[in-house]
Design a protein around this motif. Structure first.
Motif, PDB file in Angstrom:
ATOM      1  N   ALA A  61       0.885  -1.394   0.117  1.00 14.58           N
ATOM      2  CA  ALA A  61      -0.014  -0.039  -0.208  1.00 14.58           C
ATOM      3  C   ALA A  61       0.814   1.314  -0.164  1.00 14.58           C
ATOM      4  O   ALA A  61       0.536   2.527  -0.661  1.00 14.58           O
ATOM      5  CB  ALA A  61      -1.015  -0.169   1.056  1.00 14.58           C
ATOM      6  N   ILE A  62       2.137   1.263   0.686  1.00 14.96           N
ATOM      7  CA  ILE A  62       2.833   2.565   0.863  1.00 14.96           C
ATOM      8  C   ILE A  62       3.558   2.653  -0.518  1.00 14.96           C
ATOM      9  O   ILE A  62       3.626   3.605  -0.910  1.00 14.96           O
ATOM     10  CB  ILE A  62       3.970   2.098   1.956  1.00 14.96           C
ATOM     11  N   ILE A  63       3.799   1.403  -1.104  1.00 11.56           N
ATOM     12  CA  ILE A  63       4.613   1.560  -2.616  1.00 11.56           C
ATOM     13  C   ILE A  63       3.488   2.198  -3.325  1.00 11.56           C
ATOM     14  O   ILE A  63       3.919   3.068  -4.262  1.00 11.56           O
ATOM     15  CB  ILE A  63       5.260   0.179  -2.868  1.00 11.56           C
ATOM     16  N   THR A  64       2.517   1.468  -3.477  1.00  6.92           N
ATOM     17  CA  THR A  64       1.215   1.918  -4.399  1.00  6.92           C
ATOM     18  C   THR A  64       0.976   3.459  -4.330  1.00  6.92           C
ATOM     19  O   THR A  64       0.959   4.317  -5.031  1.00  6.92           O
ATOM     20  CB  THR A  64       0.215   1.123  -4.234  1.00  6.92           C
ATOM     21  N   SER A  65       1.071   3.996  -2.927  1.00 10.45           N
ATOM     22  CA  SER A  65       0.506   5.365  -2.867  1.00 10.45           C
ATOM     23  C   SER A  65       1.816   6.386  -3.123  1.00 10.45           C
ATOM     24  O   SER A  65       1.463   7.261  -3.758  1.00 10.45           O
ATOM     25  CB  SER A  65       0.204   5.477  -1.167  1.00 10.45           C
ATOM     26  N   GLY A  66       2.849   5.733  -2.759  1.00 12.78           N
ATOM     27  CA  GLY A  66       4.139   6.790  -3.432  1.00 12.78           C
ATOM     28  C   GLY A  66       4.372   6.762  -4.793  1.00 12.78           C
ATOM     29  O   GLY A  66       4.554   7.905  -5.231  1.00 12.78           O
TER      30      GLY A  66
ATOM     31  N   LEU B  12     -12.734   0.220  -3.053  1.00 14.91           N
ATOM     32  CA  LEU B  12     -12.486   1.083  -1.918  1.00 14.91           C
ATOM     33  C   LEU B  12     -11.089   1.261  -1.746  1.00 14.91           C
ATOM     34  O   LEU B  12     -10.585   2.452  -1.473  1.00 14.91           O
ATOM     35  CB  LEU B  12     -13.224   0.573  -0.647  1.00 14.91           C
ATOM     36  N   GLU B  13     -10.255   0.284  -1.686  1.00 19.98           N
ATOM     37  CA  GLU B  13      -8.980   0.166  -1.397  1.00 19.98           C
ATOM     38  C   GLU B  13      -8.179   1.024  -2.395  1.00 19.98           C
ATOM     39  O   GLU B  13      -7.269   1.812  -2.262  1.00 19.98           O
ATOM     40  CB  GLU B  13      -8.155  -1.085  -1.371  1.00 19.98           C
ATOM     41  N   GLY B  14      -8.630   0.958  -3.557  1.00 22.64           N
ATOM     42  CA  GLY B  14      -7.936   1.772  -4.843  1.00 22.64           C
ATOM     43  C   GLY B  14      -8.065   3.351  -4.476  1.00 22.64           C
ATOM     44  O   GLY B  14      -7.163   4.116  -4.537  1.00 22.64           O
ATOM     45  N   MET B  15      -9.224   3.543  -4.350  1.00 22.30           N
ATOM     46  CA  MET B  15      -9.507   4.927  -4.114  1.00 22.30           C
ATOM     47  C   MET B  15      -8.906   5.843  -2.672  1.00 22.30           C
ATOM     48  O   MET B  15      -8.465   6.641  -2.767  1.00 22.30           O
ATOM     49  CB  MET B  15     -11.255   5.123  -3.683  1.00 22.30           C
ATOM     50  N   VAL B  16      -8.825   4.949  -1.632  1.00 24.33           N
ATOM     51  CA  VAL B  16      -8.204   5.163  -0.515  1.00 24.33           C
ATOM     52  C   VAL B  16      -6.792   5.325  -0.875  1.00 24.33           C
ATOM     53  O   VAL B  16      -5.977   6.364  -0.389  1.00 24.33           O
ATOM     54  CB  VAL B  16      -8.189   4.122   0.699  1.00 24.33           C
ATOM     55  N   LEU B  17      -5.907   4.285  -1.480  1.00 26.71           N
ATOM     56  CA  LEU B  17      -4.490   4.475  -2.052  1.00 26.71           C
ATOM     57  C   LEU B  17      -4.443   6.022  -3.044  1.00 26.71           C
ATOM     58  O   LEU B  17      -3.387   6.601  -2.670  1.00 26.71           O
ATOM     59  CB  LEU B  17      -4.003   3.227  -2.685  1.00 26.71           C
ATOM     60  N   GLY B  18      -5.488   5.942  -3.625  1.00 23.73           N
ATOM     61  CA  GLY B  18      -5.299   7.187  -4.465  1.00 23.73           C
ATOM     62  C   GLY B  18      -5.336   8.388  -3.799  1.00 23.73           C
ATOM     63  O   GLY B  18      -4.611   9.453  -4.118  1.00 23.73           O
ATOM     64  N   TRP B  19      -6.497   8.577  -2.804  1.00 25.66           N
ATOM     65  CA  TRP B  19      -6.476   9.678  -2.098  1.00 25.66           C
ATOM     66  C   TRP B  19      -5.138  10.030  -1.073  1.00 25.66           C
ATOM     67  O   TRP B  19      -4.883  10.970  -1.101  1.00 25.66           O
ATOM     68  CB  TRP B  19      -7.634   9.409  -1.039  1.00 25.66           C
ATOM     69  N   VAL B  20      -4.625   8.902  -0.656  1.00 28.26           N
ATOM     70  CA  VAL B  20      -3.260   9.165   0.148  1.00 28.26           C
ATOM     71  C   VAL B  20      -2.286   9.607  -0.547  1.00 28.26           C
ATOM     72  O   VAL B  20      -1.571  10.500  -0.302  1.00 28.26           O
ATOM     73  CB  VAL B  20      -3.103   7.855   0.944  1.00 28.26           C
TER      74      VAL B  20
END
Length: 294
Positions: free
Chosen positions: A24-29, A219-227
């Protein structure tokens, strides 16, 4: 989807994000990097457009009058022309004083004061649209009281060419960067889904509906995108604030004033948040479809 299923999907999303925290951290980064590039380009575009508008707003027509004419009549006619924003009269005395200040030594021009003043009275006319400058200048030039007009014809024509080319270049680059960001974010989310395809297959074999399986990933994708977008905006805001502050204190501020009005910056940041969140959700949606066909 009933309330219980909805709550369960949210719990699954939270559990999945916690369990796959590094992913999740890598994806958000990576999402943050993609949108930071897009946001940086948008900020540059905003400031370049502001600079062009500032230059265009400073385009003016200098109207030199013949000796002994009634300036007020000419002023009224010029002011009534469509497209004229302001019309400032500069007497020959004021013109000589301004020229003396430009020279840095007023004493050099003392012999030109009074009747020896060779400068004509003039009007400085500002136009709302630089494209109208040539037409308005030709109209004013036809007045019998006017000796000549000057507005830097070649400079204005060149400015129009540069503006047109820059708009085309920024449009092409903007679309390319936006499409690149969409492609990158979608594929980043897809890799996240691929890493959990076994989990999807198990849920499918156990009889879970497509909607029940898809929603947590969406939902996870949207959260990661928002972060990721939030991180990008914070970094962009800090960097832009420092750059704008430095430019404001620099001598270049006489030529270029960076945009600091939040009413103009806020739409970019809000747009990035919305775009990043929706693109990540879209990436999850299209990525999960393949693994729902079991």
């Amino acid at each position: 989807m009933n309330r219980y299923a909805f709550k369960n999907c949210i719990r699954q999303s939270i559990t999945s994000l916690s369990r796959n925290s590094w992913l999740a951290i890598i994806t958000s980064g990576l999402i943050a990097i993609s949108l930071a590039i897009l946001g940086g380009f948008l900020l540059v575009t905003l400031n370049v457009n502001q600079f062009i508008q500032d230059v265009e707003s400073n385009v003016e027509i200098s109207v030199f009058l013949n000796e002994g004419v009634n300036a007020s009549e000419v002023e009224d006619r010029i002011s009534n022309l469509e497209g004229v924003v302001s019309n400032t009269f500069v007497s020959k005395e004021d013109g000589l004083e301004d020229f003396a200040q430009t020279m840095g030594d007023p004493s050099l021009l003392r012999d030109l004061e009074g009747e020896n003043n060779p400068l004509p009275d003039l009007f400085r006319v500002r136009i709302s649209d630089p494209e109208k400058v040539d037409g308005i200048a030709r109209v004013i030039e036809g007045y019998p009281e006017v000796e000549m007009v000057d507005y830097g014809e070649e400079l204005v024509a060149r400015l129009m060419q540069i503006t047109s080319r820059l708009n085309s270049i920024f449009l092409i680059f903007g679309v390319s960067i936006a499409l690149g960001a969409v492609f990158l974010i979608v594929n980043i989310i897809r890799l996240s889904v691929v890493a959990r395809q076994d989990e999807v297959s198990v849920m499918k074999y156990m009889g879970a509906s497509n909607g029940y399986i898809r929603f947590p990933f969406l939902l996870e994708g949207m959260v990661l995108g928002w972060v990721g977008t939030t991180v990008a905006i914070i970094v962009l805001g800090l960097i832009y604030g420092q750059v704008a502050s430095s430019l404001t204190q620099d001598a270049l501020t006489l030529l270029f004033q960076p945009v600091t009005d939040m009413s103009r910056l806020l739409p970019i940041f809000v747009g990035l948040i919305v775009a990043g969140t929706l693109m990540s959700g879209f990436g999850s949606f299209i990525s999960i479809r393949k693994y729902l066909r079991v």
